[in-house]
Design an enzyme around this catalytic site. Sequence first.
Site, short mmCIF file in Angstrom:
data_model
loop_
_atom_site.label_atom_id
_atom_site.label_comp_id
_atom_site.label_asym_id
_atom_site.label_seq_id
_atom_site.Cartn_x
_atom_site.Cartn_y
_atom_site.Cartn_z
N HIS A 1 2.18 3.93 -3.43
CA HIS A 1 1.32 5.85 -2.67
C HIS A 1 3.29 6.60 -4.26
O HIS A 1 2.89 7.87 -4.29
CB HIS A 1 1.41 6.58 -1.56
CG HIS A 1 0.67 6.04 -0.43
ND1 HIS A 1 -0.71 6.41 -1.33
CD2 HIS A 1 -0.07 6.17 0.09
CE1 HIS A 1 -1.83 6.34 -0.58
NE2 HIS A 1 -1.21 5.55 0.61
N GLU B 1 -5.79 6.71 -0.54
CA GLU B 1 -5.97 5.22 -0.05
C GLU B 1 -7.04 4.74 -0.41
O GLU B 1 -6.25 3.50 -0.34
CB GLU B 1 -6.41 6.07 1.85
CG GLU B 1 -5.82 7.15 2.33
CD GLU B 1 -4.32 6.87 2.31
OE1 GLU B 1 -4.40 5.34 2.75
OE2 GLU B 1 -3.74 7.60 2.39
N HIS C 1 1.16 -1.17 0.01
CA HIS C 1 -0.53 -0.06 -0.07
C HIS C 1 0.92 1.69 -0.39
O HIS C 1 0.56 2.18 -0.81
CB HIS C 1 -0.87 0.17 1.66
CG HIS C 1 -1.79 1.30 1.33
ND1 HIS C 1 -2.86 1.16 1.53
CD2 HIS C 1 -0.77 2.81 1.88
CE1 HIS C 1 -2.93 2.47 1.85
NE2 HIS C 1 -1.83 3.19 2.35
N GLU C 2 1.35 1.40 0.80
CA GLU C 2 2.46 2.64 0.93
C GLU C 2 3.83 3.19 0.27
O GLU C 2 4.09 3.54 -1.03
CB GLU C 2 3.71 1.95 2.21
CG GLU C 2 2.54 2.97 4.23
CD GLU C 2 1.70 3.32 3.90
OE1 GLU C 2 2.53 4.17 3.29
OE2 GLU C 2 1.60 3.46 3.97
#
Length: 305
Positions: free
Chosen positions: A145, A219, A141-142
């Site tokens: 980004h 997100e 997930h990070e």
Amino acid sequence: MARSRFLPDRGLTVRMVATMALLGVVYVAFVIGLVLAGLSVWLVLLIVAGFALVQYFASDKLALYSMGAREVTPHEAPQLHAIVDRLCAMADMPKPKVAIARTDVPNAFATGRDEKRAVVCATTGILRRLEPVELEAVLAHELSHVAHRDVMVMTIAGFLGVVAGFLTQAGLRFAAFGAAGRGNRDNNPALVALLVVAVSAVVWVVSFLLTRALSRYRELSADRAAAFLTGRPSALGSALTKISGDMARVPTRDLRQAEPFNAFFFTPAFAHGQGGLAALFSTHPPIERRLTQLAEISRGLGSGA
């Protein structure tokens, strides 16, 4: 966005471009408004440029310092580095620096203005609580980004609000103490200060709402990208549920210290309600919305993962 194997998100790209364009308009209006309010154009440009340079070039270092985090080597954190190595190979992207923040707040975040200067940070709290497959999902997930470059966009977008907030506080203090010191002999400086406060406050509200809306969408986009990259949406859902539940057991003082980084965290340290104005001001979508999306992806993959 960067050329990686993370799921492309045209909606995110459109929103980032639109947000930056709108903030650009607000930025120009901000400078004009401050000049019309009576500030020197050179002083305005110096303040804005100074904040912009610090935010752009030092945001990663400031974030790590504020969180008490430090970069770790593969020897110091072999499991964490192994997960990041594997994800970067899967995503076909450069490996960022890896850091650990010594706090019991279970979270993770990415910072840095581009892939070459990116840092992915996990807290000791999240490392202690999650299983390896859950931690991999969170780090995916990070990393998404970073790959989508929305960390850079959020950093740039946030600086205008920082400037506006600074000028609002400075103007209020000047108006209160400066006017009190001179009595009623000369109210012009106080009036200028109040005008600066009014302009800055409007700019802060507009930039705040724009960046919060973008933050909520990014997100959801990162959840989607991580779920498809790892093929295990349920692992991300499990991590999200576990972290959100354990957050209530963390001392309030620690949560308050971490709260300023909510927009960059995997999940907010404090969740201020779900509906109405709380939802409008939130940095993250409701956990139910995120879990529903992950369940839909799991059904779509047909793997029950």
